[in-house]
Each structure stands twice: as structure tokens, then as C-alpha cells.
Design a protein around this motif. Structure first.
Motif, mmCIF file in Angstrom:
data_model
loop_
_atom_site.group_PDB
_atom_site.id
_atom_site.type_symbol
_atom_site.label_atom_id
_atom_site.label_comp_id
_atom_site.label_asym_id
_atom_site.label_seq_id
_atom_site.Cartn_x
_atom_site.Cartn_y
_atom_site.Cartn_z
ATOM 1 N N GLY A 46 0.807 -1.225 0.000
ATOM 2 C CA GLY A 46 0.000 0.000 0.000
ATOM 3 C C GLY A 46 0.828 1.257 0.000
ATOM 4 N N SER A 47 2.137 1.118 -0.038
ATOM 5 C CA SER A 47 3.017 2.290 -0.128
ATOM 6 C C SER A 47 3.713 2.262 -1.482
ATOM 7 N N THR A 48 3.833 3.428 -2.083
ATOM 8 C CA THR A 48 4.442 3.496 -3.416
ATOM 9 C C THR A 48 5.833 4.125 -3.379
ATOM 10 N N ARG A 49 6.286 4.507 -2.198
ATOM 11 C CA ARG A 49 7.538 5.289 -2.176
ATOM 12 C C ARG A 49 8.778 4.403 -2.308
ATOM 13 N N THR A 50 9.812 4.992 -2.883
ATOM 14 C CA THR A 50 11.104 4.324 -2.953
ATOM 15 C C THR A 50 11.584 4.091 -1.520
ATOM 16 N N GLY A 51 12.075 2.920 -1.249
ATOM 17 C CA GLY A 51 12.568 2.626 0.102
ATOM 18 C C GLY A 51 11.471 2.249 1.080
ATOM 19 N N SER A 52 10.297 1.937 0.563
ATOM 20 C CA SER A 52 9.167 1.561 1.423
ATOM 21 C C SER A 52 9.506 0.352 2.301
ATOM 22 N N LEU A 53 9.246 0.515 3.587
ATOM 23 C CA LEU A 53 9.480 -0.590 4.528
ATOM 24 C C LEU A 53 8.459 -1.707 4.287
ATOM 25 N N ASN A 54 7.268 -1.319 3.876
ATOM 26 C CA ASN A 54 6.250 -2.339 3.580
ATOM 27 C C ASN A 54 6.601 -3.131 2.330
ATOM 28 N N GLN A 55 7.202 -2.453 1.348
ATOM 29 C CA GLN A 55 7.638 -3.189 0.154
ATOM 30 C C GLN A 55 8.744 -4.165 0.540
ATOM 31 N N SER B 122 0.560 -3.442 4.220
ATOM 32 C CA SER B 122 -0.150 -2.164 4.311
ATOM 33 C C SER B 122 0.504 -1.216 5.309
ATOM 34 N N PRO B 123 0.877 -0.027 4.866
ATOM 35 C CA PRO B 123 1.315 0.966 5.837
ATOM 36 C C PRO B 123 0.104 1.490 6.601
ATOM 37 N N GLU B 124 0.336 2.094 7.736
ATOM 38 C CA GLU B 124 -0.765 2.713 8.483
ATOM 39 C C GLU B 124 -0.676 4.214 8.293
ATOM 40 N N TYR B 125 -1.724 4.780 7.735
ATOM 41 C CA TYR B 125 -1.800 6.237 7.575
ATOM 42 C C TYR B 125 -2.932 6.742 8.461
ATOM 43 N N ASN B 126 -2.580 7.523 9.459
ATOM 44 C CA ASN B 126 -3.574 8.109 10.352
ATOM 45 C C ASN B 126 -4.576 7.065 10.859
ATOM 46 N N GLY B 127 -4.009 5.946 11.255
ATOM 47 C CA GLY B 127 -4.822 4.915 11.897
ATOM 48 C C GLY B 127 -5.580 4.012 10.946
ATOM 49 N N SER B 128 -5.305 4.113 9.640
ATOM 50 C CA SER B 128 -6.036 3.252 8.711
ATOM 51 C C SER B 128 -5.130 2.864 7.538
ATOM 52 N N GLY C 141 2.274 -5.682 7.907
ATOM 53 C CA GLY C 141 2.377 -4.242 8.085
ATOM 54 C C GLY C 141 3.705 -3.884 8.719
ATOM 55 N N ALA C 142 4.279 -2.791 8.270
ATOM 56 C CA ALA C 142 5.533 -2.294 8.848
ATOM 57 C C ALA C 142 5.355 -0.822 9.152
ATOM 58 N N SER C 143 5.773 -0.441 10.342
ATOM 59 C CA SER C 143 5.652 0.960 10.728
ATOM 60 C C SER C 143 6.798 1.323 11.655
ATOM 61 N N MET C 144 7.112 2.606 11.675
ATOM 62 C CA MET C 144 8.150 3.053 12.597
ATOM 63 C C MET C 144 7.642 3.090 14.038
ATOM 64 N N SER C 145 6.339 3.047 14.200
ATOM 65 C CA SER C 145 5.753 3.132 15.540
ATOM 66 C C SER C 145 5.945 1.815 16.299
ATOM 67 N N PRO C 146 5.701 1.844 17.615
ATOM 68 C CA PRO C 146 5.841 0.608 18.399
ATOM 69 C C PRO C 146 4.735 -0.403 18.120
ATOM 70 N N LEU D 138 -0.661 -1.751 13.389
ATOM 71 C CA LEU D 138 -1.763 -2.668 13.730
ATOM 72 C C LEU D 138 -3.128 -2.127 13.314
ATOM 73 N N ARG D 139 -3.340 -0.818 13.534
ATOM 74 C CA ARG D 139 -4.672 -0.282 13.214
ATOM 75 C C ARG D 139 -4.948 -0.338 11.715
ATOM 76 N N GLY D 140 -3.924 -0.073 10.921
ATOM 77 C CA GLY D 140 -4.114 -0.136 9.468
ATOM 78 C C GLY D 140 -4.447 -1.542 9.012
HETATM 79 C C1 FMN Z 1 -0.020 10.455 5.841
HETATM 80 C C2 FMN Z 1 0.727 9.576 6.815
HETATM 81 C C3 FMN Z 1 0.111 9.164 7.956
HETATM 82 C C4 FMN Z 1 0.759 8.302 8.842
HETATM 83 N N1 FMN Z 1 0.092 7.835 9.933
HETATM 84 C C5 FMN Z 1 0.648 6.854 10.678
HETATM 85 C C6 FMN Z 1 -0.093 6.189 11.692
HETATM 86 O O1 FMN Z 1 -1.235 6.470 11.930
HETATM 87 N N2 FMN Z 1 0.513 5.202 12.395
HETATM 88 C C7 FMN Z 1 1.813 4.816 12.127
HETATM 89 O O2 FMN Z 1 2.279 3.880 12.773
HETATM 90 N N3 FMN Z 1 2.534 5.424 11.190
HETATM 91 C C8 FMN Z 1 1.990 6.424 10.447
HETATM 92 N N4 FMN Z 1 2.703 7.021 9.456
HETATM 93 C C9 FMN Z 1 4.105 6.644 9.283
HETATM 94 C C10 FMN Z 1 4.225 5.461 8.369
HETATM 95 O O3 FMN Z 1 3.866 4.286 9.058
HETATM 96 C C11 FMN Z 1 5.672 5.358 7.924
HETATM 97 O O4 FMN Z 1 5.958 6.496 7.147
HETATM 98 C C12 FMN Z 1 5.940 4.092 7.187
HETATM 99 O O5 FMN Z 1 7.318 4.011 6.943
HETATM 100 C C13 FMN Z 1 5.178 4.101 5.882
HETATM 101 O O6 FMN Z 1 5.357 2.885 5.228
HETATM 102 P P1 FMN Z 1 6.411 2.700 4.049
HETATM 103 O O7 FMN Z 1 7.771 2.742 4.654
HETATM 104 O O8 FMN Z 1 6.064 1.368 3.501
HETATM 105 O O9 FMN Z 1 6.215 3.813 3.074
HETATM 106 C C14 FMN Z 1 2.091 7.889 8.576
HETATM 107 C C15 FMN Z 1 2.713 8.344 7.397
HETATM 108 C C16 FMN Z 1 2.044 9.160 6.523
HETATM 109 C C17 FMN Z 1 2.711 9.585 5.236
#
Ligand code: FMN
Length: 195
Positions: free
Chosen positions: A10-19, A79-85, A121-126, A130-132
Motif C-alpha cells: 500500500g506504499s508506493t515510495r522508494t525505500g518503502s518498509l512495507n515493500q 499495508s502501511p498505516e496512515y492516520n490509523g487506517s 504491516g511495517a511501521s516506525m511506531s511501536p 496494527l490499526r491499518g
Molecule cells: C499520511 C501519513 C500518515 C501516517 N500515519 C501513521 C499512523 O497512523 N501510524 C503509524 O504507525 N505510522 C503512520 N505514518 C508513518 C508510516 O507508518 C511510515 O511512514 C511508514 O514508513 C510508511 O510505510 P512505508 O515505509 O512502507 O512507506 C504515517 C505516514 C504518513 C505519510
């Protein structure tokens, strides 16, 4: 049967952790005998879903994506989590692929019904996003996809991979094997149709 899986993040960026996480799941699935096609949603360059556009000129790329969904038994989705989804990119792709084509009924959901999915799912958060992933599970359930009970979440994902792209910790790497095995097993039991 040879299980055919479509993999996308669900992330399109270069260096995506989810990719990066998805790539590991793809390798795992291939090592377990599945046939996996890994696609980048960015390559489809889908417009935002719009009912007027759907009625006047159903985008060729959306049709192409839906055809790929149809041609596989299931999906591996990171799937990355963006704002809890889930990310807008991922939701938009799913929304287009749920739309009826070629005279299907509104509720055919042919690209999803009875297929299987494994979620990561991969996120920088602890909490590892999970919510996404929980929202994604609910979305896929709504459109009749059977989601494996196993899932893989990687918290503090910016520090989770070594230079070769492998997971540093043994536990998530083990969970990844369990997830992929679960998805393949479900697909074999359900034998979802492909077109
Ligand atoms: C618009 C936006 C909203 C985000 N909201 C959350 C969030 O709710 N929870 C979270 O853990 N990380 C959040 N992040 C941080 C992403 O999890 C983090 O950038 C992650 O590396 C994105 O995945 P990617 O590396 O595959 O691109 C958000 C990032 C963006 C760009």
C-alpha cells in the motif's frame, strides 16, 4: 494445485518498509511452491475512484488491475498505516477492483469473493501499523475475501531490516513463514476460482 498469489504494498515510495517486508513474504511463498506475481500499485497510476468516470470511461488500468486480481487465488498485502487506517492508494485500488465490469451484478465482487489474503504491516511506531492492518482485515471481509488469521506486524521497522533486507529478529521471520504457510493452506482448501 499450484497456488497463485498476487503481491502488492500500500506504499508506493522508494525505500518503502512495507515493500521490503512484502518482498520477504514473496520469497517465502515462492520457496513454499506458490506462484507469485509481485506488482507495484504505482505502475497502475489509477485515478481516484469517481462514479462519473466509471460510467463514462472505466479506466483501462483499473480493468487491468482487476483482471490480475481475478487471475490469482489470493493476495499478499503489506499495508502501511496512515492516520490509523490503510493508505489511500491501497483503498483506491481495492475500490476500483470491486466495481462490476462486463455485465456483472453490483454485488458480484468477482475479484475478491472467496479469495484468500495474508496481511503484513511495517511501521516506525511501536505498534507496527496494527490499526491499518486491522482496518484492512475488515475491508477485505466486507468484500468476501477470506483473510488468514496469521498476520505479521513489524514495529520500529526503520531498524528491523539488515543490509541484505532480511529481518534481524528471528521471531517475526518465523511468523512470516507461518503467515505464508497459512495463506497457501487456505487457498488449497478453498480452491478459489481464477479467470
Ligand atoms: C499520511 C501519513 C500518515 C501516517 N500515519 C501513521 C499512523 O497512523 N501510524 C503509524 O504507525 N505510522 C503512520 N505514518 C508513518 C508510516 O507508518 C511510515 O511512514 C511508514 O514508513 C510508511 O510505510 P512505508 O515505509 O512502507 O512507506 C504515517 C505516514 C504518513 C505519510
Amino acid at each position: 494445485m499450484i497456488v497463485k498469489l498476487l503481491a502488492f504494498a500500500g506504499s508506493t515510495r522508494t525505500g518503502s518498509l512495507n515493500q521490503a517486508l512484502l518482498d520477504l513474504a514473496v520469497a517465502e511463498a515462492r520457496s513454499r511452491g506458490a506462484e507469485v506475481m509481485s506488482i507495484r500499485l504505482k505502475d497502475f497510476d489509477l485515478p481516484l475512484y469517481d462514479g462519473d468516470l466509471e460510467a463514462s470511461a472505466f479506466p483501462a488500468k483499473a480493468r487491468e488491475l482487476k483482471a490480475l486480481f481475478l487471475a490469482h487465488h489470493g493476495f499478499l498485502i503489506a499495508s502501511p498505516e496512515y492516520n490509523g487506517s490503510v493508505s489511500g492508494v491501497l483503498k483506491n485500488a481495492i475500490d476500483w477492483a470491486t466495481r462490476p465490469t462486463d455485465g456483472e451484478s453490483m454485488v458480484a465482487l468477482s475479484a475478491f469473493r472467496g479469495k484468500v489474503a495474508g496481511l503484513l504491516g511495517a511501521s516506525m511506531s511501536p505498534f507496527g501499523g496494527l490499526r491499518g492492518v486491522t482496518h484492512l482485515r475488515q475491508i477485505l471481509g466486507t468484500i468476501q475475501t477470506v483473510v488468514a488469521t496469521e498476520q505479521v506486524l513489524i514495529p520500529a521497522a526503520h531498524a528491523a531490516f539488515d543490509d541484505a533486507g532480511a529481518l534481524k529478529d528471528a521471531l517475526p521471520a518465523q511468523l512470516l513463514g507461518g503467515l505464508v504457510a497459512g495463506v497457501i493452506d487456505l487457498a488449497e482448501r478453498l480452491e478459489p476460482s481464477t479467470a
